[in-house]
Design a protein around this motif. Structure first.
Motif, PDB file in Angstrom:
ATOM      1  N   MET A   1      20.474 -16.436   4.181  1.00 61.46           N
ATOM      2  CA  MET A   1      19.572 -17.323   5.110  1.00 61.46           C
ATOM      3  C   MET A   1      20.684 -18.286   5.841  1.00 61.46           C
ATOM      4  SD  MET A   1      16.164 -19.631   4.692  1.00 61.46           S
ATOM      5  CE  MET A   1      15.522 -20.552   5.978  1.00 61.46           C
ATOM      6  N   SER A   2      20.782 -18.472   7.120  1.00 65.35           N
ATOM      7  CA  SER A   2      21.461 -19.371   7.837  1.00 65.35           C
ATOM      8  C   SER A   2      21.119 -20.823   7.548  1.00 65.35           C
ATOM      9  CB  SER A   2      21.527 -18.976   9.378  1.00 65.35           C
ATOM     10  OG  SER A   2      21.826 -17.743   9.542  1.00 65.35           O
ATOM     11  N   PRO A   3      21.899 -21.811   7.334  1.00 65.03           N
ATOM     12  CA  PRO A   3      21.723 -23.187   7.368  1.00 65.03           C
ATOM     13  C   PRO A   3      21.004 -23.552   8.370  1.00 65.03           C
ATOM     14  CG  PRO A   3      24.103 -22.668   7.384  1.00 65.03           C
ATOM     15  CD  PRO A   3      23.591 -21.373   7.384  1.00 65.03           C
ATOM     16  N   PHE A   4      20.224 -24.702   8.247  1.00 63.07           N
ATOM     17  CA  PHE A   4      19.944 -25.595   9.531  1.00 63.07           C
ATOM     18  C   PHE A   4      20.957 -26.279  10.103  1.00 63.07           C
ATOM     19  CE2 PHE A   4      19.080 -30.364  10.085  1.00 63.07           C
ATOM     20  CZ  PHE A   4      18.572 -30.184  11.142  1.00 63.07           C
ATOM     21  N   LEU A   5      20.956 -26.118  11.371  1.00 63.53           N
ATOM     22  CA  LEU A   5      22.106 -26.510  12.224  1.00 63.53           C
ATOM     23  C   LEU A   5      21.588 -27.827  12.863  1.00 63.53           C
ATOM     24  CD1 LEU A   5      24.777 -26.129  13.677  1.00 63.53           C
ATOM     25  CD2 LEU A   5      23.783 -24.633  15.214  1.00 63.53           C
ATOM     26  N   TRP A   6      22.438 -28.719  12.680  1.00 59.10           N
ATOM     27  CA  TRP A   6      22.610 -30.150  13.480  1.00 59.10           C
ATOM     28  C   TRP A   6      23.785 -30.300  14.210  1.00 59.10           C
ATOM     29  CZ3 TRP A   6      19.421 -34.920  11.846  1.00 59.10           C
ATOM     30  CH2 TRP A   6      19.711 -35.794  12.693  1.00 59.10           C
ATOM     31  N   ASP A   7      23.748 -30.042  15.502  1.00 57.22           N
ATOM     32  CA  ASP A   7      24.861 -30.104  16.516  1.00 57.22           C
ATOM     33  C   ASP A   7      24.825 -31.677  17.207  1.00 57.22           C
ATOM     34  OD1 ASP A   7      27.083 -29.878  18.268  1.00 57.22           O
ATOM     35  OD2 ASP A   7      26.395 -27.828  18.905  1.00 57.22           O
ATOM     36  N   GLN A   8      25.682 -32.199  16.681  1.00 56.21           N
ATOM     37  CA  GLN A   8      25.598 -33.680  17.275  1.00 56.21           C
ATOM     38  C   GLN A   8      26.161 -33.943  18.738  1.00 56.21           C
ATOM     39  OE1 GLN A   8      23.923 -36.384  15.718  1.00 56.21           O
ATOM     40  NE2 GLN A   8      24.892 -37.505  17.682  1.00 56.21           N
ATOM     41  N   HIS A   9      26.715 -32.765  19.250  1.00 57.97           N
ATOM     42  CA  HIS A   9      27.226 -32.996  20.804  1.00 57.97           C
ATOM     43  C   HIS A   9      27.308 -31.701  21.460  1.00 57.97           C
ATOM     44  CE1 HIS A   9      28.767 -35.087  24.229  1.00 57.97           C
ATOM     45  NE2 HIS A   9      29.682 -34.169  24.136  1.00 57.97           N
ATOM     46  N   CYS A  10      26.427 -31.404  22.535  1.00 59.12           N
ATOM     47  CA  CYS A  10      26.707 -30.538  23.365  1.00 59.12           C
ATOM     48  C   CYS A  10      26.325 -30.909  24.801  1.00 59.12           C
ATOM     49  CB  CYS A  10      25.745 -29.162  23.002  1.00 59.12           C
ATOM     50  SG  CYS A  10      24.198 -29.333  23.194  1.00 59.12           S
ATOM     51  N   CYS A  11      26.735 -29.963  25.699  1.00 67.24           N
ATOM     52  CA  CYS A  11      26.947 -30.550  27.019  1.00 67.24           C
ATOM     53  C   CYS A  11      26.097 -29.521  28.157  1.00 67.24           C
ATOM     54  CB  CYS A  11      28.250 -30.977  27.560  1.00 67.24           C
ATOM     55  SG  CYS A  11      29.055 -31.922  26.752  1.00 67.24           S
ATOM     56  N   LEU A  12      25.239 -30.209  28.609  1.00 68.28           N
ATOM     57  CA  LEU A  12      24.670 -29.252  30.030  1.00 68.28           C
ATOM     58  C   LEU A  12      25.595 -29.930  31.357  1.00 68.28           C
ATOM     59  CD1 LEU A  12      20.866 -29.069  29.133  1.00 68.28           C
ATOM     60  CD2 LEU A  12      22.494 -27.284  29.347  1.00 68.28           C
ATOM     61  N   PRO A  13      25.285 -29.141  32.381  1.00 65.47           N
ATOM     62  CA  PRO A  13      25.698 -29.755  33.744  1.00 65.47           C
ATOM     63  C   PRO A  13      25.172 -31.037  34.103  1.00 65.47           C
ATOM     64  CG  PRO A  13      25.309 -27.420  33.864  1.00 65.47           C
ATOM     65  CD  PRO A  13      24.761 -27.713  32.617  1.00 65.47           C
ATOM     66  N   LEU A  14      25.821 -32.114  34.302  1.00 66.11           N
ATOM     67  CA  LEU A  14      25.256 -33.418  34.671  1.00 66.11           C
ATOM     68  C   LEU A  14      24.851 -33.367  36.136  1.00 66.11           C
ATOM     69  CD1 LEU A  14      27.818 -35.518  32.695  1.00 66.11           C
ATOM     70  CD2 LEU A  14      25.403 -34.804  31.937  1.00 66.11           C
ATOM     71  N   SER A  15      24.116 -32.216  36.508  1.00 72.47           N
ATOM     72  CA  SER A  15      23.650 -32.093  37.890  1.00 72.47           C
ATOM     73  C   SER A  15      22.422 -31.267  37.899  1.00 72.47           C
ATOM     74  CB  SER A  15      24.716 -31.290  38.563  1.00 72.47           C
ATOM     75  OG  SER A  15      24.880 -30.028  37.900  1.00 72.47           O
ATOM     76  N   ALA A  16      21.949 -30.992  39.252  1.00 72.33           N
ATOM     77  CA  ALA A  16      20.667 -30.572  39.525  1.00 72.33           C
ATOM     78  C   ALA A  16      21.005 -29.020  38.995  1.00 72.33           C
ATOM     79  CB  ALA A  16      20.286 -30.305  41.045  1.00 72.33           C
ATOM     80  N   ALA A  17      22.109 -28.474  38.578  1.00 75.38           N
ATOM     81  CA  ALA A  17      22.227 -27.154  38.158  1.00 75.38           C
ATOM     82  C   ALA A  17      21.886 -26.732  36.661  1.00 75.38           C
ATOM     83  CB  ALA A  17      23.821 -26.744  38.460  1.00 75.38           C
ATOM     84  N   ALA A  18      21.514 -27.948  36.007  1.00 74.12           N
ATOM     85  CA  ALA A  18      21.315 -28.020  34.596  1.00 74.12           C
ATOM     86  C   ALA A  18      20.064 -27.317  34.383  1.00 74.12           C
ATOM     87  CB  ALA A  18      21.554 -29.396  34.108  1.00 74.12           C
ATOM     88  N   ARG A  19      19.939 -26.753  33.330  1.00 78.42           N
ATOM     89  CA  ARG A  19      18.679 -25.901  32.778  1.00 78.42           C
ATOM     90  C   ARG A  19      18.540 -26.070  31.301  1.00 78.42           C
ATOM     91  NH1 ARG A  19      16.682 -20.956  33.647  1.00 78.42           N
ATOM     92  NH2 ARG A  19      18.197 -20.161  32.258  1.00 78.42           N
ATOM     93  N   ILE A  20      17.345 -26.831  30.889  1.00 80.89           N
ATOM     94  CA  ILE A  20      17.147 -27.000  29.488  1.00 80.89           C
ATOM     95  C   ILE A  20      17.083 -25.710  28.764  1.00 80.89           C
ATOM     96  CG2 ILE A  20      15.387 -27.726  27.617  1.00 80.89           C
ATOM     97  CD1 ILE A  20      17.262 -29.937  28.379  1.00 80.89           C
ATOM     98  N   ALA A  21      16.432 -24.464  29.767  1.00 85.46           N
ATOM     99  CA  ALA A  21      16.238 -23.391  28.942  1.00 85.46           C
ATOM    100  C   ALA A  21      17.711 -22.898  28.298  1.00 85.46           C
ATOM    101  CB  ALA A  21      15.990 -22.466  29.928  1.00 85.46           C
ATOM    102  N   ASP A  22      18.773 -22.971  28.812  1.00 83.26           N
ATOM    103  CA  ASP A  22      20.114 -22.578  28.588  1.00 83.26           C
ATOM    104  C   ASP A  22      20.191 -22.867  26.827  1.00 83.26           C
ATOM    105  OD1 ASP A  22      20.671 -21.429  30.833  1.00 83.26           O
ATOM    106  OD2 ASP A  22      22.018 -22.906  31.506  1.00 83.26           O
ATOM    107  N   LEU A  23      19.669 -23.819  26.679  1.00 89.67           N
ATOM    108  CA  LEU A  23      19.845 -24.330  25.271  1.00 89.67           C
ATOM    109  C   LEU A  23      19.397 -23.301  24.022  1.00 89.67           C
ATOM    110  CD1 LEU A  23      19.392 -28.237  25.461  1.00 89.67           C
ATOM    111  CD2 LEU A  23      21.319 -27.040  25.208  1.00 89.67           C
TER     112      LEU A  23
END
Length: 324
Positions: free
Chosen positions: A1-23
């Motif tokens: 079983m894979s461990p729980f993942l806490w990723d303390q920093h990732c980046c979406l575009p800081l613009s209208a191009a950003a899509r939460i769905a990409d996460l």
């Protein structure tokens, strides 16, 4: 079983191009801290982006806004909070720390590469550390319950954060200079000072900070992340090491900015060619090569060790820092 993942920093575009769905490339059950601004964004810019990200997340059943720690780790959803990579978006008003906290920002670093009103950045030749305003900022972060983050800060600024903070500080996405001498990586002294506060150092997967940035070095980047985790565990203890991948869903935009504004990043960023990252699927493990979890297991890290690194260390420290 894979461990729980806490990723303390990732980046979406800081613009209208950003899509939460990409996460959704992250596995269900993960917790992600998503950047909503750095030195180039105003308070208004960051608030607008933050409200749009929140609205998109609320409309998509794959995500949950992590208002409290109880919202994190539910197996059916990806929990989201946000971070700021500079004090500039506060507009000089420390009252905005609470304003951003109320909208889900849980981490803030005082400076992004270069000096500002709060202190010095990692690319500054003259390092004078935190300013008086910067120390007041750290006090405000402590009061509100937001992580004080030393990534991108100068070495003296990072040490001053550790000295000023009454709560555990973090390096959300920083590697070790002892293994790869890049100005964005932290010294052993910084790491020890962070650990002395009870904090955690999040190892990132950016090629230029790992020393393997070629497009065909995907597997080498995973192994390099494992080396930094192993080094940190030996230096300060396994309980002080985590993951802050710095994965960039805005890779095309960021690489374009490197080309167009080399003076903002210095030759230590630009001479390696287009930046490469360890993607989310390579942390827990993809089908075509060993992921970070498997590489760490092969290096003798127990299931409990890997669980601590992948998420439990940051979760433990968040309980000490947050107000809710």
């Amino acid at each position: 079983m894979s461990p729980f993942l806490w990723d303390q920093h990732c980046c979406l575009p800081l613009s209208a191009a950003a899509r939460i769905a990409d996460l959704a490339r992250y596995p269900a059950g993960s917790y992600l801290s998503v950047n909503v601004g750095y030195s180039r964004q105003s308070t208004t810019d960051c608030l607008a982006l933050l409200r749009r990200f929140r609205s998109e997340a609320l409309a998509d059943s794959r995500f949950r806004l992590a208002g409290t720690l109880e919202d994190i780790g539910r197996p059916d959803t990806i929990a989201l909070a946000f971070d700021l990579e500079d004090a500039g978006p506060l507009g000089g008003d420390l009252g905005n720390v609470a304003r951003f906290y109320d909208l889900g920002v849980r981490s803030l670093l005082p400076t992004y590469n270069h000096a500002n009103a709060a202190g010095c950045g990692c690319l500054d030749a003259d390092d004078t550390g935190l300013t008086r305003y910067g120390r007041d900022l750290i006090g405000t972060l402590n009061e509100v319950g937001m992580f004080a983050d030393g990534s991108h800060c100068s070495r003296l600024t990072g040490l001053d954060i550790a000295d000023s903070s009454t709560a555990p500080m973090i390096y959300s996405h920083s590697n070790f200079a002892a293994l790869w001498d890049h100005p964005r990586n932290i010294t052993d002294e910084q790491a020890r000072a962070c650990a002395a506060t009870g904090g955690v150092i999040g190892i990132n997967g950016v090629g230029i900070f790992l020393g393997c940035n070629a497009a065909d070095e995907r597997g080498e980047r995973i192994v390099a992340m494992a080396r930094h985790i192993e080094y940190g565990a030996e230096l300060v203890g396994i309980e002080h090491v985590g993951v802050g991948s710095d994965y960039s869903f805005d890779a095309e935009d960021f690489n374009a900015e490197l080309r167009q504004n080399p003076e903002a990043f210095s030759e230590s960023y630009t001479r390696w060619g287009p930046l490469q990252w360890v993607p989310p699927e390579d942390l827990i493990g993809a089908a075509d090569l060993p992921g970070l979890d498997e590489v760490l297991a092969g290096r003798g890290f127990s299931a409990a060790d890997r669980a601590a690194v992948f998420g439990e260390n940051f979760r433990r420290v968040a309980r000490r820092v947050r107000q809710g």
